[in-house]
Structure formats: structure tokens, C-alpha cells
Write a protein that holds these residues in place. Structure first.
Motif, mmCIF file in Angstrom:
data_model
loop_
_atom_site.group_PDB
_atom_site.id
_atom_site.type_symbol
_atom_site.label_atom_id
_atom_site.label_comp_id
_atom_site.label_asym_id
_atom_site.label_seq_id
_atom_site.Cartn_x
_atom_site.Cartn_y
_atom_site.Cartn_z
ATOM 1 N N GLN A 7 0.921 -1.235 0.007
ATOM 2 C CA GLN A 7 -0.126 0.019 0.094
ATOM 3 C C GLN A 7 0.933 1.009 0.100
ATOM 4 O O GLN A 7 1.986 1.264 0.517
ATOM 5 N N SER A 8 0.409 2.272 -0.824
ATOM 6 C CA SER A 8 1.020 3.655 -0.534
ATOM 7 C C SER A 8 0.046 4.017 0.397
ATOM 8 O O SER A 8 -1.209 4.294 0.256
ATOM 9 N N VAL A 9 0.801 4.956 1.561
ATOM 10 C CA VAL A 9 -0.013 5.509 2.689
ATOM 11 C C VAL A 9 0.253 6.752 2.847
ATOM 12 O O VAL A 9 1.263 7.353 2.804
ATOM 13 N N GLY A 10 -0.837 7.737 3.294
ATOM 14 C CA GLY A 10 -0.523 8.894 3.551
ATOM 15 C C GLY A 10 -1.248 9.115 5.082
ATOM 16 O O GLY A 10 -2.513 8.898 5.206
ATOM 17 N N ALA A 11 -0.400 9.527 5.942
ATOM 18 C CA ALA A 11 -0.964 9.708 7.387
ATOM 19 C C ALA A 11 -1.130 11.106 7.566
ATOM 20 O O ALA A 11 -0.282 12.040 7.093
ATOM 21 N N SER A 12 -2.091 11.661 8.104
ATOM 22 C CA SER A 12 -2.276 13.067 8.455
ATOM 23 C C SER A 12 -3.211 13.458 9.681
ATOM 24 O O SER A 12 -4.021 12.454 10.139
ATOM 25 N N VAL A 13 -3.121 14.785 9.980
ATOM 26 C CA VAL A 13 -3.915 15.057 11.336
ATOM 27 C C VAL A 13 -4.329 16.416 11.006
ATOM 28 O O VAL A 13 -3.544 17.407 10.588
ATOM 29 N N VAL A 14 -5.571 16.586 11.421
ATOM 30 C CA VAL A 14 -6.105 18.159 11.376
ATOM 31 C C VAL A 14 -6.082 18.441 12.935
ATOM 32 O O VAL A 14 -6.683 17.809 13.742
ATOM 33 N N ILE A 15 -5.528 19.851 13.080
ATOM 34 C CA ILE A 15 -5.681 20.305 14.505
ATOM 35 C C ILE A 15 -6.404 21.545 14.613
ATOM 36 O O ILE A 15 -5.911 22.510 14.069
ATOM 37 N N GLU A 16 -7.493 21.632 15.495
ATOM 38 C CA GLU A 16 -8.133 22.933 15.723
ATOM 39 C C GLU A 16 -7.586 23.527 16.800
ATOM 40 O O GLU A 16 -7.652 23.063 18.095
ATOM 41 N N GLU A 17 -7.224 24.811 17.068
ATOM 42 C CA GLU A 17 -6.968 25.273 18.160
ATOM 43 C C GLU A 17 -8.198 26.481 18.623
ATOM 44 O O GLU A 17 -8.872 26.869 17.592
ATOM 45 N N LYS A 18 -8.203 26.615 19.964
ATOM 46 C CA LYS A 18 -9.100 27.639 20.417
ATOM 47 C C LYS A 18 -9.044 28.863 19.716
ATOM 48 O O LYS A 18 -7.969 29.390 19.567
ATOM 49 N N GLY A 19 -9.941 29.293 19.393
ATOM 50 C CA GLY A 19 -10.007 30.763 18.401
ATOM 51 C C GLY A 19 -10.321 30.194 16.953
ATOM 52 O O GLY A 19 -10.280 31.198 16.287
ATOM 53 N N GLY A 20 -10.113 29.184 16.783
ATOM 54 C CA GLY A 20 -10.702 28.692 15.170
ATOM 55 C C GLY A 20 -9.384 28.234 14.530
ATOM 56 O O GLY A 20 -9.965 27.860 13.252
ATOM 57 N N ALA A 21 -8.125 28.795 14.762
ATOM 58 C CA ALA A 21 -7.342 28.237 13.618
ATOM 59 C C ALA A 21 -7.092 26.813 13.547
ATOM 60 O O ALA A 21 -7.266 26.099 14.595
ATOM 61 N N ILE A 22 -6.880 26.243 12.269
ATOM 62 C CA ILE A 22 -6.655 24.859 11.969
ATOM 63 C C ILE A 22 -5.494 24.759 11.449
ATOM 64 O O ILE A 22 -5.237 25.387 10.408
ATOM 65 N N SER A 23 -4.552 23.671 11.692
ATOM 66 C CA SER A 23 -3.286 23.445 11.124
ATOM 67 C C SER A 23 -3.447 21.997 10.573
ATOM 68 O O SER A 23 -4.153 21.049 10.884
ATOM 69 N N TYR A 24 -2.683 21.716 9.606
ATOM 70 C CA TYR A 24 -2.919 20.386 8.563
ATOM 71 C C TYR A 24 -1.413 19.895 8.782
ATOM 72 O O TYR A 24 -0.652 20.445 8.279
ATOM 73 N N TRP A 25 -1.430 18.680 9.392
ATOM 74 C CA TRP A 25 -0.197 18.034 9.225
ATOM 75 C C TRP A 25 -0.184 16.496 8.362
ATOM 76 O O TRP A 25 -1.026 15.933 8.405
ATOM 77 N N ALA A 26 1.113 16.454 7.570
ATOM 78 C CA ALA A 26 1.093 15.341 7.051
ATOM 79 C C ALA A 26 2.411 14.868 6.847
ATOM 80 O O ALA A 26 3.521 15.492 6.874
ATOM 81 N N LEU A 27 2.653 13.483 6.327
ATOM 82 C CA LEU A 27 3.994 13.052 5.848
ATOM 83 C C LEU A 27 4.442 13.761 5.088
ATOM 84 O O LEU A 27 5.732 14.200 5.104
ATOM 85 N N ARG A 28 3.857 14.213 3.986
ATOM 86 C CA ARG A 28 4.376 15.181 2.782
ATOM 87 C C ARG A 28 3.203 15.948 2.461
ATOM 88 O O ARG A 28 2.075 15.524 2.388
ATOM 89 N N HIS A 29 3.556 17.061 1.784
ATOM 90 C CA HIS A 29 2.166 17.976 1.439
ATOM 91 C C HIS A 29 2.587 18.165 -0.074
ATOM 92 O O HIS A 29 3.819 18.369 -0.297
ATOM 93 N N GLY A 30 1.478 18.382 -0.910
ATOM 94 C CA GLY A 30 1.415 18.504 -2.144
ATOM 95 C C GLY A 30 1.479 20.158 -2.455
ATOM 96 O O GLY A 30 1.439 20.822 -1.503
ATOM 97 N N PRO A 31 1.715 20.677 -3.610
ATOM 98 C CA PRO A 31 1.699 22.167 -3.761
ATOM 99 C C PRO A 31 0.412 22.837 -3.584
ATOM 100 O O PRO A 31 -0.638 22.113 -3.581
ATOM 101 N N GLY A 32 0.278 24.037 -3.169
ATOM 102 C CA GLY A 32 -0.695 24.788 -2.903
ATOM 103 C C GLY A 32 -1.422 24.566 -1.549
ATOM 104 O O GLY A 32 -0.698 24.263 -0.789
ATOM 105 N N LYS A 33 -2.643 24.805 -1.629
ATOM 106 C CA LYS A 33 -3.121 24.699 -0.201
ATOM 107 C C LYS A 33 -3.105 23.270 0.267
ATOM 108 O O LYS A 33 -2.961 22.396 -0.512
ATOM 109 N N PRO A 34 -3.758 23.129 1.631
ATOM 110 C CA PRO A 34 -3.623 21.772 2.220
ATOM 111 C C PRO A 34 -4.592 20.837 1.584
ATOM 112 O O PRO A 34 -5.759 21.263 1.381
ATOM 113 N N ASP A 35 -4.378 19.905 1.272
ATOM 114 C CA ASP A 35 -4.690 18.639 0.613
ATOM 115 C C ASP A 35 -4.301 17.308 0.711
ATOM 116 O O ASP A 35 -3.248 16.833 0.068
ATOM 117 N N PHE A 36 -4.993 16.604 1.606
ATOM 118 C CA PHE A 36 -4.467 15.327 2.081
ATOM 119 C C PHE A 36 -4.559 14.298 0.701
ATOM 120 O O PHE A 36 -4.234 12.899 0.955
#
Length: 179
Positions: free
Chosen positions: A134-163
């Protein structure tokens, strides 16, 4: 667990309260997959979904959520699994990049969450219908109080976050060794 990796925060979504995210996992001969997601953070600053009745739910990615994407090497078809710290989950298949989404009929995963002042650990066990490499992509979305969201992955593609981007399928998991 095997295959420990640090996830990278997408540069367009910096995290204030998160110091790091790691994922590890393994796969057994009968299709059982175990994954551990570890978030090192000031937990007083994060939004963590409260415990809920375990079951299938949509939209889990809108707040703190762990994700796993899998596909057969070279295939356009892939699967997306969402695991919430609440105990809720989702599983989808796609016929191509963000195309042909359909729910996968799988056994409910076991999700265990441990929350401390300096971190969150989510352990997941589920049965994968795929036993080959299998080709695998592991990722996590994290919301902080105040509404900010960060996107975490093994590797990111170009442009906006897109798992779903093919670049995110960054780990090659071999088929289990024969018994």
C-alpha cells in the motif's frame, strides 16, 4: 510500533500551540492495522472533540481528527479513514482524485484516546480490506481555540492543504511477510 514518522505542518497553516505530531503503526497478517497518533502540544489551547457514542460520522475533519489514506501502488482508487478522539470514525473509497466518493463497509475501528496537559495520544485498530502493498498517507487536522486549524502530513503537495493529493501518499507499506 513500527514505522515512526514525524508529520509536517503545512506552511500556510502554522500552529501556535502544537510542538510536533508523530505517527506510528503496523499491519498484521489478517489485515489488522494499528496506528498511534501523538500530538505534543499545550492542550489547554486545542479543541478536542468530547467522547461520543462510537460510530460512523461525517465531517470529522472539521475539527481535530486523525486521518489515514491508502491505495494500491500505481492505482487511482484510494481509501480515506477518519478517526476522531471522540470515538467516531468514517471510511470512504474514491475512484480517483477526490472523485467517486462512497462509504466503505468496514468493521468499526477501536479508538482509544489519552489526553494530558502536554499532549494527546490516539490509538486506532481497524481491519483493512487490502492485504497487498500500500501507498499510505498519514495526516492530522488540529483545531486550536480561537478557530485556527493546522494541517499535518507526512508530505504536502503544492498549494493549499490537501491530504488527497498524490504527493501525500508518501509511505510505501509492503505486504505482510508470509507466515
Amino acid at each position: 510500533m513500527d514505522n515512526i514518522a514525524s508529520l509536517l505542518c503545512h506552511p500556510d497553516t502554522p500552529a501556535e500551540a502544537v510542538r510536533g505530531v508523530k505517527v506510528s503503526g503496523s499491519r498484521g497478517h489478517s489485515g489488522f492495522v494499528t496506528a498511534r497518533y501523538e500530538i505534543d502540544a499545550d492542550m489547554a489551547q486545542l479543541v478536542v472533540p468530547e467522547s461520543a457514542e462510537p460510530g460512523r460520522a461525517d465531517g470529522l475533519w472539521r475539527t481535530t481528527c486523525m486521518e489515514l489514506f491508502t491505495r494500491d501502488p500505481g492505482d487511482a482508487v484510494y481509501r480515506e479513514y477518519n478517526f476522531s478522539p471522540s470515538g467516531q470514525w468514517a471510511a470512504y473509497s474514491f475512484t480517483g482524485y477526490r472523485d467517486g466518493m462512497d462509504e466503505i463497509d468496514v468493521w468499526a475501528p477501536k479508538i482509544e484516546t489519552s489526553l494530558g496537559s502536554d499532549g494527546l495520544v490516539v490509538d486506532v485498530t481497524f481491519v483493512s480490506p487490502r492485504l497487498g502493498p500500500q501507498s499510505v498517507g498519514a495526516s492530522v487536522v488540529i483545531e486550536e481555540k480561537g478557530g485556527a486549524i493546522s494541517y499535518w502530513a507526512l508530505r504536502h503537495g503544492p498549494g493549499k492543504p490537501d491530504f488527497h493529493h498524490p504527493a501525500c501518499f508518501a509511505f510505501e507499506l509492503p505486504a505482510p511477510e508470509p507466515l
